[in-house]
Design a protein around this motif. Structure first.
Motif, PDB file in Angstrom:
ATOM      1  N   PRO A   1      47.049 -32.867  47.483  1.00 31.99           N
ATOM      2  CA  PRO A   1      45.891 -32.162  48.044  1.00 31.99           C
ATOM      3  C   PRO A   1      46.011 -32.041  49.551  1.00 31.99           C
ATOM      4  O   PRO A   1      46.847 -32.687  50.188  1.00 31.99           O
ATOM      5  N   GLY A   2      45.185 -31.188  50.119  1.00 34.39           N
ATOM      6  CA  GLY A   2      45.084 -31.115  51.572  1.00 34.39           C
ATOM      7  C   GLY A   2      46.082 -30.230  52.273  1.00 34.39           C
ATOM      8  O   GLY A   2      46.050 -30.109  53.498  1.00 34.39           O
ATOM      9  N   LEU A   3      46.989 -29.604  51.520  1.00 32.29           N
ATOM     10  CA  LEU A   3      47.954 -28.706  52.155  1.00 32.29           C
ATOM     11  C   LEU A   3      47.296 -27.361  52.441  1.00 32.29           C
ATOM     12  O   LEU A   3      46.380 -26.943  51.740  1.00 32.29           O
ATOM     13  N   PRO A   4      47.762 -26.640  53.464  1.00 33.17           N
ATOM     14  CA  PRO A   4      47.165 -25.329  53.751  1.00 33.17           C
ATOM     15  C   PRO A   4      47.459 -24.350  52.628  1.00 33.17           C
ATOM     16  O   PRO A   4      48.457 -24.497  51.907  1.00 33.17           O
ATOM     17  N   PRO A   5      46.614 -23.342  52.458  1.00 35.95           N
ATOM     18  CA  PRO A   5      46.839 -22.374  51.381  1.00 35.95           C
ATOM     19  C   PRO A   5      48.053 -21.500  51.657  1.00 35.95           C
ATOM     20  O   PRO A   5      48.582 -21.454  52.770  1.00 35.95           O
ATOM     21  N   VAL A   6      48.476 -20.810  50.626  1.00 36.79           N
ATOM     22  CA  VAL A   6      49.588 -19.867  50.707  1.00 36.79           C
ATOM     23  C   VAL A   6      49.003 -18.454  50.654  1.00 36.79           C
ATOM     24  O   VAL A   6      48.109 -18.178  49.862  1.00 36.79           O
ATOM     25  N   VAL A   7      49.506 -17.585  51.501  1.00 39.94           N
ATOM     26  CA  VAL A   7      49.035 -16.205  51.561  1.00 39.94           C
ATOM     27  C   VAL A   7      50.124 -15.308  50.981  1.00 39.94           C
ATOM     28  O   VAL A   7      51.225 -15.213  51.539  1.00 39.94           O
ATOM     29  N   LEU A   8      49.832 -14.678  49.857  1.00 43.83           N
ATOM     30  CA  LEU A   8      50.796 -13.868  49.126  1.00 43.83           C
ATOM     31  C   LEU A   8      50.447 -12.393  49.263  1.00 43.83           C
ATOM     32  O   LEU A   8      49.309 -12.002  49.010  1.00 43.83           O
TER      33      LEU A   8
ATOM     34  N   ALA B   1      46.311 -18.464  47.601  1.00 41.58           N
ATOM     35  CA  ALA B   1      46.448 -19.464  46.543  1.00 41.58           C
ATOM     36  C   ALA B   1      46.731 -20.834  47.174  1.00 41.58           C
ATOM     37  O   ALA B   1      47.358 -20.902  48.236  1.00 41.58           O
ATOM     38  N   PRO B   2      46.286 -21.904  46.526  1.00 44.04           N
ATOM     39  CA  PRO B   2      45.595 -21.937  45.239  1.00 44.04           C
ATOM     40  C   PRO B   2      44.092 -21.682  45.304  1.00 44.04           C
ATOM     41  O   PRO B   2      43.390 -21.952  44.322  1.00 44.04           O
ATOM     42  N   ASP B   3      43.597 -21.148  46.424  1.00 44.26           N
ATOM     43  CA  ASP B   3      42.174 -20.798  46.514  1.00 44.26           C
ATOM     44  C   ASP B   3      41.747 -19.871  45.378  1.00 44.26           C
ATOM     45  O   ASP B   3      40.599 -19.904  44.939  1.00 44.26           O
ATOM     46  N   GLY B   4      42.666 -19.010  44.927  1.00 47.21           N
ATOM     47  CA  GLY B   4      42.332 -18.088  43.857  1.00 47.21           C
ATOM     48  C   GLY B   4      41.437 -16.958  44.303  1.00 47.21           C
ATOM     49  O   GLY B   4      40.454 -16.623  43.636  1.00 47.21           O
ATOM     50  N   VAL B   5      41.774 -16.336  45.447  1.00 42.86           N
ATOM     51  CA  VAL B   5      40.970 -15.240  45.987  1.00 42.86           C
ATOM     52  C   VAL B   5      41.860 -14.020  46.165  1.00 42.86           C
ATOM     53  O   VAL B   5      42.914 -14.094  46.809  1.00 42.86           O
ATOM     54  N   TYR B   6      41.438 -12.894  45.592  1.00 43.40           N
ATOM     55  CA  TYR B   6      42.153 -11.625  45.694  1.00 43.40           C
ATOM     56  C   TYR B   6      41.454 -10.718  46.711  1.00 43.40           C
ATOM     57  O   TYR B   6      40.233 -10.562  46.678  1.00 43.40           O
ATOM     58  N   TYR B   7      42.244 -10.115  47.583  1.00 38.77           N
ATOM     59  CA  TYR B   7      41.768  -9.059  48.478  1.00 38.77           C
ATOM     60  C   TYR B   7      42.591  -7.800  48.222  1.00 38.77           C
ATOM     61  O   TYR B   7      43.775  -7.879  47.854  1.00 38.77           O
ATOM     62  N   GLY B   8      41.980  -6.628  48.459  1.00 37.62           N
ATOM     63  CA  GLY B   8      42.692  -5.373  48.260  1.00 37.62           C
ATOM     64  C   GLY B   8      42.296  -4.331  49.281  1.00 37.62           C
ATOM     65  O   GLY B   8      41.313  -4.482  50.014  1.00 37.62           O
ATOM     66  N   GLY B   9      43.077  -3.237  49.334  1.00 36.83           N
ATOM     67  CA  GLY B   9      42.795  -2.136  50.246  1.00 36.83           C
ATOM     68  C   GLY B   9      43.010  -2.483  51.708  1.00 36.83           C
ATOM     69  O   GLY B   9      42.393  -1.872  52.583  1.00 36.83           O
ATOM     70  N   LEU B  10      43.909  -3.428  51.976  1.00 33.30           N
ATOM     71  CA  LEU B  10      44.111  -3.910  53.338  1.00 33.30           C
ATOM     72  C   LEU B  10      45.191  -3.123  54.065  1.00 33.30           C
ATOM     73  O   LEU B  10      46.101  -2.556  53.450  1.00 33.30           O
ATOM     74  N   ASP B  11      45.084  -3.099  55.388  1.00 38.45           N
ATOM     75  CA  ASP B  11      46.172  -2.636  56.237  1.00 38.45           C
ATOM     76  C   ASP B  11      46.470  -3.754  57.227  1.00 38.45           C
ATOM     77  O   ASP B  11      45.898  -4.851  57.150  1.00 38.45           O
ATOM     78  N   ALA B  12      47.368  -3.488  58.182  1.00 37.61           N
ATOM     79  CA  ALA B  12      47.802  -4.554  59.080  1.00 37.61           C
ATOM     80  C   ALA B  12      46.630  -5.163  59.846  1.00 37.61           C
ATOM     81  O   ALA B  12      46.487  -6.394  59.922  1.00 37.61           O
ATOM     82  N   GLY B  13      45.766  -4.325  60.397  1.00 40.76           N
ATOM     83  CA  GLY B  13      44.661  -4.826  61.199  1.00 40.76           C
ATOM     84  C   GLY B  13      43.612  -5.551  60.381  1.00 40.76           C
ATOM     85  O   GLY B  13      43.197  -6.669  60.709  1.00 40.76           O
TER      86      GLY B  13
END
Length: 290
Positions: free
Chosen positions: A103-110, A158-170
């Motif tokens: 536990p306690g590790l930072p999340p991963v951004v995929l 992950a492992p937060d389990g949160v999906y985002y969509g429609g993103l651009d760089a900014g």
């Protein structure tokens, strides 16, 4: 986009620096026994296997990484990481799937950048991957198909389990910066992977109405069908409303081009919130019924 996050509580990440087959891990030219072992263990654990690589130039040689990321509803997310050079080294994933994580590790951004699955994912995903990796180089990976190509660029935390969509760089930098600070906004949110599509849409409606909140600030406690609509009861932690009812209608969209490679148009389910009732009004309704 609300209500479109793919379900899942466990992720297996396998670093693969070369090209990815259209069907991801299933198409890799690995030893048949190793692939069967991993597939069986992942299926048993309810895990999803994703291929990953760092954005930008990558070393051609040297050990690669693997990870098992597990979501816990308590918020105590768990991770186990290892390395592999030979295919048999991937057997460590099987052991990790059956073991408690750290536990306690930072999340991963995929960031989905699986161009051979759908070119939209690469065209829109890779600029997002570069922008995010410049800010958080240790957290960010490109990944294979996560679902919802029509929402590219897609980002999964992950492992937060949160999906985002429609993103651009900014917008991706601002969105992930807020997420890491415990403020999930509704604007680019597809949903939480531990909730059903209806529940995901209900939480997104709350975030849009009452403002950003942490991953565990709202909890879905009841989902009831009432005639042609649904009612989702949600409890909130202070300073958010303590009790909220969200009513939703479900309909099918008009046909449209869902992905860059889709041979024909298709339609999808849409979850439309029709009302949001919070503490004060719920109390008045209860008193009037008494």
């Amino acid at each position: 986009m609300a209500g479109t996050a793919s379900p899942g509580l466990v992720w297996v990440l396998i670093e693969h620096r070369g090209g990815w087959p259209p069907n991801g891990f299933d198409g890799l030219e690995l030893d048949a026994g190793t692939k069967a072992l991993l597939s069986s263990a992942a299926w048993t654990a309810g895990a999803r296997i994703l291929l990953v690589r760092r954005p930008g130039p990558r070393p051609r040689h040297g050990p690669k990484r693997w990870a098992v990321l597990r979501y816990e509803s308590s918020g105590a997310y768990q991770q186990l990481w290892g390395t592999w050079e030979r295919e048999e080294d991937l057997a460590g994933i099987v052991t990790a799937l059956a073991s408690p994580g750290d536990p306690g590790l930072p999340p991963v951004v995929l960031i989905c950048a699986h161009g051979r699955h759908d070119p939209c994912c690469a065209v829109r995903g890779r600029p997002v991957g570069r922008a995010l990796s410049e800010r958080w180089p240790e957290l960010v990976w490109e990944c294979s198909h996560v679902g919802g190509d029509r929402f590219a660029a897609n980002v999964v935390v992950a492992p937060d389990g949160v999906y985002y969509g429609g993103l651009d760089a900014g917008s991706s930098v601002a969105t992930i910066e807020a997420h890491l600070a415990g403020r999930i906004h509704a604007e680019y949110l597809r949903g939480y992977t531990d909730l059903s599509p209806l529940q995901q849409a209900a939480v997104a409606a709350l975030l849009e109405r009452f403002g950003p909140a942490g991953r565990h600030d709202y909890q879905v406690t009841e989902t009831i069908r009432e005639g042609g609509s649904w009612r989702i009861h949600i409890t909130g932690k202070p300073p958010h409303p303590a009790n909220i009812d969200v009513e939703l209608q479900v309909r099918r969209s008009a046909p449209y081009q869902l992905t860059c490679l889709a041979p024909s148009t298709g339609s999808v389910m849409v979850y439309e919130p029709t009302s949001i009732t919070s503490d004060e009004r719920l109390q008045r309704n209860s008193e009037s019924s008494d």
